[in-house]
Design a protein around this motif. Structure first.
Motif, PDB file in Angstrom:
ATOM      1  N   MET A   1       0.829  -1.195   0.000  1.00  0.00           N
ATOM      2  CA  MET A   1       0.000   0.000   0.000  1.00  0.00           C
ATOM      3  C   MET A   1       0.869   1.251   0.000  1.00  0.00           C
ATOM      4  SD  MET A   1      -3.175   0.853   0.097  1.00  0.00           S
ATOM      5  CE  MET A   1      -4.193   2.225   0.472  1.00  0.00           C
ATOM      6  N   GLU A   2       1.893   1.258   0.859  1.00  0.00           N
ATOM      7  CA  GLU A   2       2.758   2.419   0.935  1.00  0.00           C
ATOM      8  C   GLU A   2       3.582   2.595  -0.340  1.00  0.00           C
ATOM      9  OE1 GLU A   2       5.073   2.222   4.484  1.00  0.00           O
ATOM     10  OE2 GLU A   2       3.308   2.047   5.760  1.00  0.00           O
ATOM     11  N   LYS A   3       3.961   1.464  -0.954  1.00  0.00           N
ATOM     12  CA  LYS A   3       4.735   1.538  -2.193  1.00  0.00           C
ATOM     13  C   LYS A   3       3.920   2.178  -3.300  1.00  0.00           C
ATOM     14  CE  LYS A   3       8.263  -2.003  -2.406  1.00  0.00           C
ATOM     15  NZ  LYS A   3       8.646  -3.285  -2.974  1.00  0.00           N
ATOM     16  N   GLU A   4       2.643   1.774  -3.404  1.00  0.00           N
ATOM     17  CA  GLU A   4       1.788   2.339  -4.445  1.00  0.00           C
ATOM     18  C   GLU A   4       1.573   3.827  -4.226  1.00  0.00           C
ATOM     19  OE1 GLU A   4      -0.346  -0.444  -2.945  1.00  0.00           O
ATOM     20  OE2 GLU A   4       0.499  -1.985  -4.237  1.00  0.00           O
ATOM     21  N   PHE A   5       1.409   4.220  -2.970  1.00  0.00           N
ATOM     22  CA  PHE A   5       1.223   5.635  -2.662  1.00  0.00           C
ATOM     23  C   PHE A   5       2.465   6.434  -3.048  1.00  0.00           C
ATOM     24  CE2 PHE A   5       1.733   9.227   0.264  1.00  0.00           C
ATOM     25  CZ  PHE A   5       0.598   9.951  -0.070  1.00  0.00           C
ATOM     26  N   ALA A   6       3.635   5.911  -2.681  1.00  0.00           N
ATOM     27  CA  ALA A   6       4.884   6.605  -2.988  1.00  0.00           C
ATOM     28  C   ALA A   6       5.085   6.702  -4.499  1.00  0.00           C
ATOM     29  CB  ALA A   6       6.057   5.891  -2.333  1.00  0.00           C
ATOM     30  N   CYS A   7       4.796   5.622  -5.222  1.00  0.00           N
ATOM     31  CA  CYS A   7       4.937   5.641  -6.685  1.00  0.00           C
ATOM     32  C   CYS A   7       3.962   6.644  -7.300  1.00  0.00           C
ATOM     33  CB  CYS A   7       4.696   4.251  -7.261  1.00  0.00           C
ATOM     34  SG  CYS A   7       6.001   3.076  -6.887  1.00  0.00           S
ATOM     35  N   GLY A   8       2.745   6.674  -6.819  1.00  0.00           N
ATOM     36  CA  GLY A   8       1.759   7.626  -7.332  1.00  0.00           C
ATOM     37  C   GLY A   8       2.166   9.062  -7.049  1.00  0.00           C
ATOM     38  N   LEU A   9       2.712   9.277  -5.867  1.00  0.00           N
ATOM     39  CA  LEU A   9       3.170  10.615  -5.498  1.00  0.00           C
ATOM     40  C   LEU A   9       4.307  11.065  -6.406  1.00  0.00           C
ATOM     41  CD1 LEU A   9       2.834  12.906  -3.408  1.00  0.00           C
ATOM     42  CD2 LEU A   9       4.565  11.756  -2.050  1.00  0.00           C
ATOM     43  N   ILE A  10       5.251  10.184  -6.636  1.00  0.00           N
ATOM     44  CA  ILE A  10       6.392  10.508  -7.501  1.00  0.00           C
ATOM     45  C   ILE A  10       5.931  10.758  -8.926  1.00  0.00           C
ATOM     46  CG2 ILE A  10       8.507   9.569  -8.513  1.00  0.00           C
ATOM     47  CD1 ILE A  10       8.982   8.186  -5.782  1.00  0.00           C
ATOM     48  N   LEU A  11       5.062   9.887  -9.442  1.00  0.00           N
ATOM     49  CA  LEU A  11       4.565  10.087 -10.809  1.00  0.00           C
ATOM     50  C   LEU A  11       3.771  11.386 -10.931  1.00  0.00           C
ATOM     51  CD1 LEU A  11       3.459   6.467 -11.781  1.00  0.00           C
ATOM     52  CD2 LEU A  11       5.405   7.758 -12.649  1.00  0.00           C
ATOM     53  N   GLY A  12       3.003  11.716  -9.925  1.00  0.00           N
ATOM     54  CA  GLY A  12       2.256  12.968  -9.937  1.00  0.00           C
ATOM     55  C   GLY A  12       3.169  14.184  -9.922  1.00  0.00           C
ATOM     56  N   MET A  13       4.226  14.111  -9.132  1.00  0.00           N
ATOM     57  CA  MET A  13       5.178  15.214  -9.089  1.00  0.00           C
ATOM     58  C   MET A  13       5.885  15.384 -10.425  1.00  0.00           C
ATOM     59  SD  MET A  13       6.693  14.631  -5.217  1.00  0.00           S
ATOM     60  CE  MET A  13       8.262  15.298  -5.651  1.00  0.00           C
ATOM     61  N   ILE A  14       6.286  14.282 -11.029  1.00  0.00           N
ATOM     62  CA  ILE A  14       6.960  14.342 -12.327  1.00  0.00           C
ATOM     63  C   ILE A  14       6.007  14.875 -13.384  1.00  0.00           C
ATOM     64  CG2 ILE A  14       7.969  12.948 -14.177  1.00  0.00           C
ATOM     65  CD1 ILE A  14       9.147  11.149 -11.953  1.00  0.00           C
ATOM     66  N   GLY A  15       4.773  14.382 -13.384  1.00  0.00           N
ATOM     67  CA  GLY A  15       3.781  14.858 -14.347  1.00  0.00           C
ATOM     68  C   GLY A  15       3.499  16.338 -14.179  1.00  0.00           C
ATOM     69  N   GLY A  16       3.348  16.786 -12.947  1.00  0.00           N
ATOM     70  CA  GLY A  16       3.115  18.203 -12.690  1.00  0.00           C
ATOM     71  C   GLY A  16       4.284  19.061 -13.128  1.00  0.00           C
ATOM     72  N   ALA A  17       5.494  18.584 -12.865  1.00  0.00           N
ATOM     73  CA  ALA A  17       6.683  19.335 -13.276  1.00  0.00           C
ATOM     74  C   ALA A  17       6.762  19.441 -14.793  1.00  0.00           C
ATOM     75  CB  ALA A  17       7.936  18.668 -12.726  1.00  0.00           C
ATOM     76  N   LEU A  18       6.421  18.368 -15.496  1.00  0.00           N
ATOM     77  CA  LEU A  18       6.449  18.408 -16.962  1.00  0.00           C
ATOM     78  C   LEU A  18       5.398  19.363 -17.511  1.00  0.00           C
ATOM     79  CD1 LEU A  18       6.996  14.645 -17.828  1.00  0.00           C
ATOM     80  CD2 LEU A  18       8.622  16.526 -18.122  1.00  0.00           C
ATOM     81  N   ILE A  19       4.224  19.358 -16.919  1.00  0.00           N
ATOM     82  CA  ILE A  19       3.166  20.259 -17.376  1.00  0.00           C
ATOM     83  C   ILE A  19       3.587  21.710 -17.170  1.00  0.00           C
ATOM     84  CG2 ILE A  19       0.830  21.077 -16.867  1.00  0.00           C
ATOM     85  CD1 ILE A  19       0.107  18.133 -16.297  1.00  0.00           C
TER      86      ILE A  19
END
Length: 58
Positions: free
Chosen positions: A1-19
């Motif tokens: 559960m924590e791994k999925e949250f961390a991965c989602g958080l990282i992907l969201g940060m990367i996506g936001g930075a790219l946008i």
């Protein structure tokens, strides 16, 4: 559960930075938000200084 949250958080940060990096409107929005925060903080600091001065007069 924590791994999925961390991965989602990282992907969201990367996506936001790219946008933000690729969008002028998004960069402008971020800059305006930062300016609003800075202005609000400076207003609060000025109000705090004024209230401290009034406390000293009592």
């Amino acid at each position: 559960m924590e791994k999925e949250f961390a991965c989602g958080l990282i992907l969201g940060m990367i996506g936001g930075a790219l946008i933000v990096a690729n969008s002028y409107k998004a960069r402008k929005l971020v800059k305006e938000g930062q300016e609003q925060v800075k202005n609000k903080v400076s207003e609060l600091a000025k109000n705090k200084d004024k209230s401290e001065n009034y406390d000293e007069l009592d």
